[in-house]
Enzyme design. Structure first.
Site, PDB file in Angstrom:
ATOM      1  N   GLY A  47       0.827  -1.226  -0.010  1.00 18.83           N
ATOM      2  CA  GLY A  47      -0.040  -0.040   0.105  1.00 18.83           C
ATOM      3  C   GLY A  47       0.893   1.244   0.015  1.00 18.83           C
ATOM      4  O   GLY A  47       1.897   1.224   0.789  1.00 18.83           O
ATOM      5  N   ARG A  56       1.656  -5.499  -5.661  1.00 21.16           N
ATOM      6  CA  ARG A  56       1.769  -6.804  -4.614  1.00 21.16           C
ATOM      7  C   ARG A  56       2.128  -8.030  -5.393  1.00 21.16           C
ATOM      8  O   ARG A  56       1.130  -8.464  -6.177  1.00 21.16           O
ATOM      9  CB  ARG A  56       0.384  -6.974  -3.856  1.00 21.16           C
ATOM     10  CG  ARG A  56       0.322  -5.941  -2.870  1.00 21.16           C
ATOM     11  CD  ARG A  56      -0.763  -6.223  -1.859  1.00 21.16           C
ATOM     12  NE  ARG A  56      -0.899  -5.072  -0.881  1.00 21.16           N
ATOM     13  CZ  ARG A  56      -1.795  -4.078  -0.896  1.00 21.16           C
ATOM     14  NH1 ARG A  56      -2.621  -3.937  -1.889  1.00 21.16           N
ATOM     15  NH2 ARG A  56      -2.002  -2.839   0.231  1.00 21.16           N
ATOM     16  N   ASP A  72       4.841  -4.831   6.414  1.00 17.03           N
ATOM     17  CA  ASP A  72       5.394  -5.952   6.798  1.00 17.03           C
ATOM     18  C   ASP A  72       5.601  -6.890   5.729  1.00 17.03           C
ATOM     19  O   ASP A  72       6.463  -7.700   5.497  1.00 17.03           O
ATOM     20  CB  ASP A  72       4.492  -6.474   7.991  1.00 17.03           C
ATOM     21  CG  ASP A  72       3.098  -6.452   7.851  1.00 17.03           C
ATOM     22  OD1 ASP A  72       2.546  -6.022   6.696  1.00 17.03           O
ATOM     23  OD2 ASP A  72       2.355  -6.629   8.898  1.00 17.03           O
ATOM     24  N   THR A  93       3.733   2.994   5.378  1.00 14.91           N
ATOM     25  CA  THR A  93       2.658   2.620   5.443  1.00 14.91           C
ATOM     26  C   THR A  93       1.680   3.696   6.413  1.00 14.91           C
ATOM     27  O   THR A  93       2.334   4.320   7.363  1.00 14.91           O
ATOM     28  CB  THR A  93       2.388   1.298   6.070  1.00 14.91           C
ATOM     29  OG1 THR A  93       1.091   0.975   6.486  1.00 14.91           O
ATOM     30  CG2 THR A  93       3.261   1.169   7.357  1.00 14.91           C
ATOM     31  N   ASP A 141      -0.692   2.889   8.190  1.00 18.05           N
ATOM     32  CA  ASP A 141      -1.240   2.272   9.173  1.00 18.05           C
ATOM     33  C   ASP A 141      -0.543   2.215  10.588  1.00 18.05           C
ATOM     34  O   ASP A 141      -1.144   2.063  11.597  1.00 18.05           O
ATOM     35  CB  ASP A 141      -1.306   0.514   9.017  1.00 18.05           C
ATOM     36  CG  ASP A 141      -2.539   0.292   7.907  1.00 18.05           C
ATOM     37  OD1 ASP A 141      -3.302   1.183   7.658  1.00 18.05           O
ATOM     38  OD2 ASP A 141      -2.422  -0.601   7.272  1.00 18.05           O
ATOM     39  N   ASP A 193       1.581   0.536  11.980  1.00 17.33           N
ATOM     40  CA  ASP A 193       1.541  -0.708  12.706  1.00 17.33           C
ATOM     41  C   ASP A 193       2.849  -1.513  12.813  1.00 17.33           C
ATOM     42  O   ASP A 193       2.861  -2.692  13.149  1.00 17.33           O
ATOM     43  CB  ASP A 193       0.394  -1.557  12.258  1.00 17.33           C
ATOM     44  CG  ASP A 193       0.633  -2.023  10.553  1.00 17.33           C
ATOM     45  OD1 ASP A 193       1.474  -1.243   9.978  1.00 17.33           O
ATOM     46  OD2 ASP A 193       0.008  -2.872  10.204  1.00 17.33           O
ATOM     47  N   ARG A 230      -6.744  -2.592   8.453  1.00 17.64           N
ATOM     48  CA  ARG A 230      -7.299  -3.868   8.378  1.00 17.64           C
ATOM     49  C   ARG A 230      -6.965  -4.686   9.593  1.00 17.64           C
ATOM     50  O   ARG A 230      -7.722  -5.333  10.167  1.00 17.64           O
ATOM     51  CB  ARG A 230      -6.413  -4.410   7.081  1.00 17.64           C
ATOM     52  CG  ARG A 230      -7.263  -5.606   6.701  1.00 17.64           C
ATOM     53  CD  ARG A 230      -7.150  -5.913   5.347  1.00 17.64           C
ATOM     54  NE  ARG A 230      -5.615  -5.651   4.761  1.00 17.64           N
ATOM     55  CZ  ARG A 230      -5.093  -5.809   3.675  1.00 17.64           C
ATOM     56  NH1 ARG A 230      -6.080  -5.995   2.559  1.00 17.64           N
ATOM     57  NH2 ARG A 230      -3.938  -5.363   3.281  1.00 17.64           N
TER      58      ARG A 230
END
Ligand code: F6P
Length: 324
Positions: A11, A72, A103, A127, A129, A131, A173
């Site tokens: 992403g 991807r 990741d 990213t 996110d 995370d 997600r």
């Protein structure tokens, strides 16, 4: 190190271009030749690789997305795909890589490095996110939360005019970092995230209390990966419990959160980390994510960066409860 390749994968996130620019220009400064690898691992396999110069990254610092594009790659999951990628890198004489992503990017990097240890490989956290362990913030997160916050401020204007309850779904997600920050910043009544179990009855109770306090509207931020479902499903479950204090509306912010001009903070982070990634390669470092914690540059082995998840501060959930 003579030739290094830079690529973006998974992403995209605002600030990736600033990171590419930093990698390319630092490489040139240190006497290396930078190569841009297009479409992540897929472009590596297909040989979509181009030499870059200082001019190739002119005027991209402030632009969202990634000039190297992203993908991807299924093929890179196979030994044959990775072999092809290795051959392409060798063909161009590339002996170092900077991969910018999340990741998934580092999972690919770890396998590749085991098979082809002669190519040094470092990662940068790109990213929205947030995370990843090994860095306080990921490149793109700050822009994404500001984009979401501005959108939700606008939603609140109309919610207030109509006595409405809005469920707003934000990205994430597997992680609730975006939802939680944005929920606090917009004064949401509740924030639902994958890291904590959602109890619909308790949510309904809280929203009823909210209306008793004569609030004109209510706002619930839902991370897309919440255990009770996305915003539409949760709104439906609330309706099914006979909730009628407010008229309900749902808004899914979606990919708007991934685009846009990066904030100053993301440009700074990307510039600093991009520079540090190239220095790390020069110094013989390999197999790590280059991140920033407090003021320090930190190297985290890919193994750990993939396995461990950045932990959310539970105190932030208390802020939502107490202040709303
Ligand atoms: O970039 C991370 C992320 O934004 C997740 O939060 C989200 O679920 C996912 O990407 C969606 O990505 P795509 O639409 O590209 O599959």
């Amino acid at each position: 190190m003579k030739k290094i390749g830079v690529f973006t994968s998974g992403g995209d996130s605002p600030g990736m271009n600033a990171a590419i620019r930093a990698v390319v220009r630092t490489a040139i400064y240190l006497g290396m030749t930078p190569y841009g690898i297009y479409r992540g691992y897929q472009g590596m396999i297909e040989g979509d690789i181009e030499e870059m110069n200082a001019h190739s990254v002119s005027n991209i610092l402030q632009i969202g997305g990634t000039i190297l594009r992203s993908a991807r790659s299924e093929a890179f999951r196979t030994p044959e795909g990775r072999k092809k990628a290795y051959e392409m890198l060798k063909k161009h004489g590339i002996d170092g890589l900077v991969g910018i992503g999340g990741d998934g990017t580092f999972t690919g990097a770890r396998v590749f490095m085991k098979e082809y240890p002669d190519i040094r490989f470092v990662g940068l956290p790109g990213t929205i996110d947030n995370d990843l362990v090994g860095t306080d913030y990921t490149i793109g997160y700050d822009t994404a939360i500001n984009t979401a916050m501005e959108a939700i401020d606008k939603i609140k204007d109309t919610a207030n005019s109509f006595d409405r309850l809005f469920f707003v779904e934000v990205m994430g997600r597997d992680a609730g970092f975006i939802a939680l920050r944005v929920g606090i910043a917009t004064g949401a009544e509740a924030v639902l995230i994958p890291e904590s179990k959602t109890d619909i009855d308790e949510l309904v109770h809280r929203l009823r209390q909210n209306s008793l306090r004569r609030k004109n509207s209510a706002l619930v931020i839902v991370a897309e990966g919440d255990d009770a479902g996305g915003a539409f499903e949760i709104a439906q479950q609330v309706k099914e419990r006979g909730f009628e204090q407010y008229e309900i509306r749902v808004s899914v912010l979606g990919h708007i959160q991934r685009g846009g001009s990066p904030t100053c903070m993301d440009r700074m982070l990307a510039s600093r980390l991009g520079m540090e990634a190239v220095k790390a390669l020069r110094d013989g470092v390999s197999g790590v994510l280059v991140g920033k914690k407090c003021k320090d540059i930190v190297y985290t082995p890919f193994e750990k960066a993939i396995k461990d998840k950045q932990k959310l501060n539970p105190l932030l959930l208390d802020i939502v409860d107490i202040l709303s």
